[in-house]
Design a protein around this motif. Structure first.
Motif, PDB file in Angstrom:
ATOM      1  N   ASN A  37       0.843  -1.198   0.000  1.00 35.15           N
ATOM      2  CA  ASN A  37       0.000   0.000   0.000  1.00 35.15           C
ATOM      3  C   ASN A  37       0.873   1.241   0.000  1.00 35.15           C
ATOM      4  OD1 ASN A  37      -2.857  -1.090   0.444  1.00 35.15           O
ATOM      5  ND2 ASN A  37      -1.707  -2.099   2.068  1.00 35.15           N
ATOM      6  N   ALA A  75      -4.468   2.418   5.534  1.00 34.40           N
ATOM      7  CA  ALA A  75      -4.524   1.079   4.950  1.00 34.40           C
ATOM      8  C   ALA A  75      -4.300   0.042   6.046  1.00 34.40           C
ATOM      9  CB  ALA A  75      -3.460   0.928   3.864  1.00 34.40           C
ATOM     10  N   SER A 133      -3.589  -4.034   6.510  1.00 29.02           N
ATOM     11  CA  SER A 133      -3.132  -5.193   5.749  1.00 29.02           C
ATOM     12  C   SER A 133      -2.867  -6.341   6.713  1.00 29.02           C
ATOM     13  CB  SER A 133      -1.853  -4.840   4.979  1.00 29.02           C
ATOM     14  OG  SER A 133      -1.402  -5.930   4.208  1.00 29.02           O
ATOM     15  N   THR A 173       3.021  -1.174   4.180  1.00 25.28           N
ATOM     16  CA  THR A 173       2.283   0.057   3.954  1.00 25.28           C
ATOM     17  C   THR A 173       3.223   1.213   4.251  1.00 25.28           C
ATOM     18  OG1 THR A 173       0.158  -0.932   4.533  1.00 25.28           O
ATOM     19  CG2 THR A 173       0.324   1.462   4.690  1.00 25.28           C
TER      20      THR A 173
END
Length: 394
Positions: free
Chosen positions: A301, A310, A312, A332
């Motif tokens: 990301n 974000a 994850s 990220t």
């Protein structure tokens, strides 16, 4: 924040039906509405989802019209189509897996007349279906795609318009088939779309499943993969560009139960603007009998502006040590100012430098899609998103 590792965790056997699973994925499966209560938002499967924004899709009964489905501008009843279409309740409906959450079981209960597409001969060009919504009344839709043994085909499902939709897409890839399925979410800004993609890969089948999410207020796509024969190879690719206020959520569950199968998942997303939120959850289960399995999952990301977020979450569970390989990676990060400085110090204007960094982030994944029409549309969409990025930072 990043992770890059693999691990083995002992757990009980995974089961289907309405009985909750004992493994890490913990996915109950059932065709009964009562087995999936309306979520409160604290459940593991829903903790990242803004459920109030999709609450209409939790109702027992949906009365809205399903989006239309057309092929190259023609109705699916037209003559001479390069595939067979059944719009009755054919036996294939519900044959690939079962609903695993509230919106997917609502889609099943309200499926109406399913659309069953059977590709019996190899197609030399992509088969592009336009799925167009024009109603904000909550609706359900069921699409089944059957690929016959040994057939090569590329199928594109292009979603546009305005909807509140819970959708099921079943994909049954026959033995020795080579199939690419592309689902693009190019909805209007007010759209809400929940989808359950369920994939069965037959013996020695090669399946590439591609998700491109660009539009809508909220998109939540769950992709479940099962292997119906040894030697199958499934590649899962995803690209998303999440703007201010949008919620894009992608969840994968890959269940290895047979020997010598391969799965590879790569999802990349860029986010920009206040309250842009992307969620990626990847679950891979390698069962006791799935010797020779080779699997990997990757999520990256890129946060282009402040205010974006974000989440994850990669998960990997292994119940046998006799595998070829297994691992996952997740990262990220914010826009790399060092890369930007490097390019600008060599005379590249800031606007172009930012575009080059983002293009480079997506380039490898876009090239793996392998469908020129989809790649060209995606590149154009990313360029349009980058125009918005430059407006936000000025």
């Amino acid at each position: 924040m990043s992770t890059d590792h693999s691990r083995a965790e002992l757990a009980g056997d995974h089961t289907h039906g309405s009985t909750p699973a004992a493994d890490k994925a913990d996915k109950p499966r059932s065709f009964e509405l009562a087995d999936f209560p309306v979520p409160a938002g604290r459940e593991e499967d829903w903790r990242f989802t803004p459920i109030k924004r999709m609450s209409d899709l939790f109702a027992d009964t949906l009365t809205g019209p399903a989006p239309s489905i057309r092929f190259e501008g023609s109705d699916l009843t037209a003559e001479g189509l390069p595939f067979d279409v059944t719009t009755d309740e054919c036996p294939c409906v519900g044959s690939v897996g079962a609903p695993a959450d509230r919106t997917s079981v609502v889609a099943w209960a309200n499926r109406g007349t399913p659309t069953c597409i059977t590709v019996g001969e190899s197609a030399s060009r992509p088969l592009v279906f336009d799925i167009v919504g024009d109603s904000r009344e909550a609706a359900a839709q069921h699409v089944t795609i059957n690929i016959a043994d040994g057939v090569e085909a590329t199928i594109v499902l292009r979603h546009t318009g305005s909807v509140q939709l819970t959708q099921t897409v079943e994909i049954d890839a026959g033995a020795d088939s080579d199939v690419t399925i592309v689902s693009t979410q190019e909805w209007d800004d007010d759209a809400v779309h929940a989808a359950s993609h369920r994939i069965s890969a037959g013996k020695d089948a090669v399946v590439k499943h591609i998700v491109v999410t660009l539009g809508a207020d909220l998109v939540r796509i769950t992709t479940d993969v099962e292997f119906a024969g040894e030697g199958a190879d499934v590649e899962l690719l995803g690209v998303y560009f999440t703007d201010a206020g949008q919620h894009h959520e992608h969840r994968l569950f890959v269940e290895h139960r047979l020997p010598n199968c391969v799965s590879d998942a790569t999802y990349k997303g860029a986010l920009q603007g206040k309250d842009a939120h992307a969620v990626w959850v990847g679950d891979v289960l390698i069962g006791h009998d799935a010797t020779g399995t080779d699997t990997y999952e990757l999520n990256r990301n890129l946060l282009l502006t402040e205010g974006a977020r974000a989440d994850s979450v990669p998960n990997l569970e292994i119940e046998t040590g006799e595998i070829a390989g297994a691992g996952h990676a997740s990262a990220t990060g914010r826009f790399d100012d060092e890369q930007l400085f490097y390019l600008m110090s060599r005379g590249v204007p800031e606007d172009l430098a930012r575009r080059l960094v983002v293009r480079g982030f997506f380039a490898e994944l876009i090239n793996r899609i392998g469908v020129p029409e989809v790649q060209d549309r995606l590149i154009a969409a990313i360029e349009a998103e980058l125009d918005q990025t430059m407006a936000l930072i000025k």
